[in-house]
Design an enzyme around this catalytic site. Structure first.
Site, PDB file in Angstrom:
ATOM      1  N   ASP A 115      -2.462  -1.192   5.674  1.00  0.00           N
ATOM      2  CA  ASP A 115      -2.323  -0.635   6.952  1.00  0.00           C
ATOM      3  C   ASP A 115      -3.930   0.031   7.155  1.00  0.00           C
ATOM      4  O   ASP A 115      -4.603   0.053   8.267  1.00  0.00           O
ATOM      5  CB  ASP A 115      -2.088   1.193   7.397  1.00  0.00           C
ATOM      6  N   ASP A 123       0.131   5.006   0.590  1.00  0.00           N
ATOM      7  CA  ASP A 123      -0.940   6.054   2.102  1.00  0.00           C
ATOM      8  C   ASP A 123      -0.848   5.746   2.903  1.00  0.00           C
ATOM      9  O   ASP A 123      -1.417   4.668   3.467  1.00  0.00           O
ATOM     10  CB  ASP A 123      -1.936   6.498   1.324  1.00  0.00           C
ATOM     11  N   ASP A 142       0.854  -1.030  -0.870  1.00  0.00           N
ATOM     12  CA  ASP A 142      -0.078  -0.006  -0.194  1.00  0.00           C
ATOM     13  C   ASP A 142       1.580   1.301   0.066  1.00  0.00           C
ATOM     14  O   ASP A 142       1.759   1.279   0.169  1.00  0.00           O
ATOM     15  CB  ASP A 142      -1.036   0.174   1.041  1.00  0.00           C
TER      16      ASP A 142
END
Length: 251
Positions: A177, A14, A12
């Site tokens: 996250d 961001d 990922d």
């Protein structure tokens, strides 16, 4: 025949490669604010709304031209302190790093170039795109990658490699996250879930195996040790549960 690559790192962007989520930053500071955004995140976790609907509502609340949004983010989004060294090591080991993101490619590419340097152009990005509603980009919305509930089903980019015959298949890692990372993580051999974020809550609820990281220094150490046969995927994956069991026993 040996695999084309001994390992691939899917990640990922961001809040994982960066310290702050660029979409959250825009929403909190230019859009409808952190309280409403967090309400939307909880609704996603509790399966009351689809990720794609809540995410589009977030971004549609940002009423600034797209080029201006990029410049704001370039001034305010910082890199995870361990990512650059990790990426340099991956380059030296010929381990591809592939970004799978719910964000938008022009923002991700601009930030990677600023934060990592020119060789960041070797990082493949699979993401959503901006959809411009006027020629200047003053009005825009998100254009989703696919028709899934996430808007971008990250697992689709991994499955072709995950489904290769064993002798042709590299070791697959995923770093993330948020909730949108779970489908992708299930296609890989080891998930690194960021400490203090929603992905850990979701993994624990769904019984999905994972280990925890705080910075890419942790990921760098663990992947390097796995690739050098100093530890195993199972040992790393069981670390979080062992720590929880030890803490519970000490109560």
């Amino acid at each position: 025949m040996a695999p084309a690559h001994k390992a691939i790192v899917f990640t990922d962007f961001d809040g994982t490669i960066t310290l702050k989520d660029s979409n959250d930053y825009l929403t909190d500071n230019i859009g409808y604010g952190p309280e409403k955004r967090r309400e939307g995140n909880i609704d996603i976790l509790e399966n009351r709304v689809k990720f794609r609907d809540a995410f589009k509502e977030m971004l549609d609340s940002v009423k600034k031209p797209f080029p201006e949004c990029i410049e704001i983010l370039r001034k305010n989004i910082k890199l995870d302190p361990g990512f650059k060294d990790f990426y340099d090591w991956c380059l030296s080991e010929k381990i591809p790093v592939i970004v799978l993101s719910s964000g938008m490619e022009p923002i991700i590419r601009a930030l990677l170039t600023d934060l990592v340097g020119p060789h960041a152009d070797q990082i493949k990005i699979v993401s959503n795109q901006p959809k411009f509603l006027d020629p200047e980009g003053n009005e825009w919305t998100v254009e989703y990658h696919d028709d899934s509930d996430f808007g971008h089903d990250k697992s689709l980019a991994i499955k072709p490699t995950a489904n290769l015959p064993k002798e042709d298949r590299p070791v697959l890692f995923y770093c993330g996250d948020g909730v949108s990372d779970l489908s992708a993580a299930r296609e890989t051999d080891l998930l690194f879930a960021k400490y203090g974020h929603d992905l850990i809550t979701y993994c624990e609820r769904e019984g999905a195996p994972f280990t925890v990281f705080k910075t890419f220094e942790d990921i760098h150490r663990d992947i390097k040790d796995i690739m050098e046969n100093k530890t195993t995927i199972d040992e790393v994956a069981s670390r979080h549960q062992r720590a929880k069991d030890a803490a519970k026993a000490a109560e």
